[in-house]
Scaffold this motif. Structure first.
Motif, mmCIF file in Angstrom:
data_model
loop_
_atom_site.group_PDB
_atom_site.id
_atom_site.type_symbol
_atom_site.label_atom_id
_atom_site.label_comp_id
_atom_site.label_asym_id
_atom_site.label_seq_id
_atom_site.Cartn_x
_atom_site.Cartn_y
_atom_site.Cartn_z
ATOM 1 N N GLU A 102 -35.205 -22.507 51.421
ATOM 2 C CA GLU A 102 -36.662 -22.456 51.467
ATOM 3 C C GLU A 102 -37.186 -23.548 52.404
ATOM 4 N N GLU A 149 -29.081 -25.222 31.818
ATOM 5 C CA GLU A 149 -29.783 -26.312 31.156
ATOM 6 C C GLU A 149 -30.192 -27.422 32.115
ATOM 7 N N GLN A 189 -36.647 -29.705 39.931
ATOM 8 C CA GLN A 189 -37.835 -30.091 39.173
ATOM 9 C C GLN A 189 -37.966 -31.604 39.237
ATOM 10 N N PHE A 205 -29.597 -18.865 42.202
ATOM 11 C CA PHE A 205 -30.702 -19.631 42.753
ATOM 12 C C PHE A 205 -30.596 -21.086 42.291
ATOM 13 N N PHE A 209 -31.818 -19.234 33.255
ATOM 14 C CA PHE A 209 -31.609 -20.583 33.752
ATOM 15 C C PHE A 209 -30.520 -21.309 32.990
ATOM 16 N N LEU A 220 -38.029 -23.781 44.341
ATOM 17 C CA LEU A 220 -36.788 -23.133 44.779
ATOM 18 C C LEU A 220 -36.227 -23.863 45.988
ATOM 19 N N TYR A 257 -32.901 -24.478 41.815
ATOM 20 C CA TYR A 257 -34.258 -25.009 41.756
ATOM 21 C C TYR A 257 -34.196 -26.524 41.557
ATOM 22 N N SER A 268 -43.521 -29.241 38.985
ATOM 23 C CA SER A 268 -43.021 -27.924 38.638
ATOM 24 C C SER A 268 -41.661 -27.658 39.288
ATOM 25 N N LEU A 269 -41.143 -26.483 39.027
ATOM 26 C CA LEU A 269 -39.872 -26.078 39.623
ATOM 27 C C LEU A 269 -40.113 -25.564 41.035
ATOM 28 N N LEU A 286 -35.522 -14.298 35.746
ATOM 29 C CA LEU A 286 -34.349 -15.150 35.918
ATOM 30 C C LEU A 286 -33.884 -15.730 34.598
#
Lengths: 116, 115
Positions: free
Chosen positions: A58, A109, A37, A33, A107, A45, A35, A42-43, A105
């Motif tokens: 998405e 870094e 930010q 996935f 993640f 997708l 994402y 916020s994060l 999930l």
């Protein structure tokens, strides 16, 4: 848990250029996935990448802007194309825990991009 | 709109103070709930999770969270914080439990703990 490595960890880019972010996982995973930010937010997708098939994007994200590759079960790339300052964000790669569709999930870094 | 809400964006506490971070979500049906933590310079890590069963779940480092279905809440608590708890905390919901692996995140809460 999976160990996820992302490159680059940070970069400063010029408007109109493209940058490819790499994500390497230390074990084979079905789903990866991506994402985003954005600063102070916020994060969100961007897309889900399964090996051997087209990524699923998405709402609000398109393949022309964020092309994704998933050549094997341990690697994926995300390209941010024709960048603008609004693309300045942290981009995170993540993988599922392998315990079914729970949403749990792991993640990386993150890759911090600044677009001038 | 369906969402995940974290009530506090910034929290400042002294060591040994008690902590409660609020999280509410607006999804119906079966959900999986998570709290993730990001320590300075580190990647997001899972703090705790709730799938089913006892609504009071315990995570790492003395954290716990309580799922209250009637309130659509999943608040995070710790009785006595330490300086090392300084981090950003994210509540997250999978509203597609068992059907799709998608996490919806709250905006995050930055916690600063002073010695």
């Amino acid at each position: 848990s999976a160990v996820i490595s992302q490159k680059p960890s940070r970069d400063i880019c010029q408007r109109g250029t493209s940058l490819t972010i790499q994500c390497q996982v230390d074990s084979q995973v079905t789903m990866m996935f991506w994402y985003r930010q954005q600063p102070g937010q916020s994060l969100t997708l961007i897309a889900t990448a399964n090996q051997g098939s087209e990524a699923t994007y998405e709402s609000g994200f398109v393949i022309d802007k964020f092309p994704i590759s998933r050549p094997n079960l341990t690697f994926s790339t995300l390209t941010v194309s024709n960048m603008s300052p609004e693309d300045s964000s942290i981009y995170l790669c993540s993988v599922d825990s392998g315990q079914g569709n729970t949403g749990e999930l792991f993640f990386g870094e993150g890759s911090r991009l600044t677009v001038l | 709109a369906q969402s995940v809400s974290q009530h506090n964006h910034h929290v400042i506490l002294s060591e040994a103070a008690s902590l409660e971070l609020g999280c509410n979500y607006s999804y119906g049906g079966t959900v999986n709930l998570f709290w993730y933590v990001q320590y300075p310079g580190q990647h997001l890590q899972l703090l705790l999770k709730y799938f089913s069963g006892d609504p009071l779940v315990k995570g790492i480092k003395g954290f716990e969270a309580e799922f209250i279905k009637s309130k659509f809440s999943f608040n995070l608590r710790k009785p006595s914080v330490q300086w090392s708890d300084t981090a950003e905390y994210f509540c997250a919901v999978n509203p597609f439990s068992g059907g799709y692996n998608k996490l919806i995140f709250g905006a995050g809460t930055r916690l600063a703990v002073h010695p």
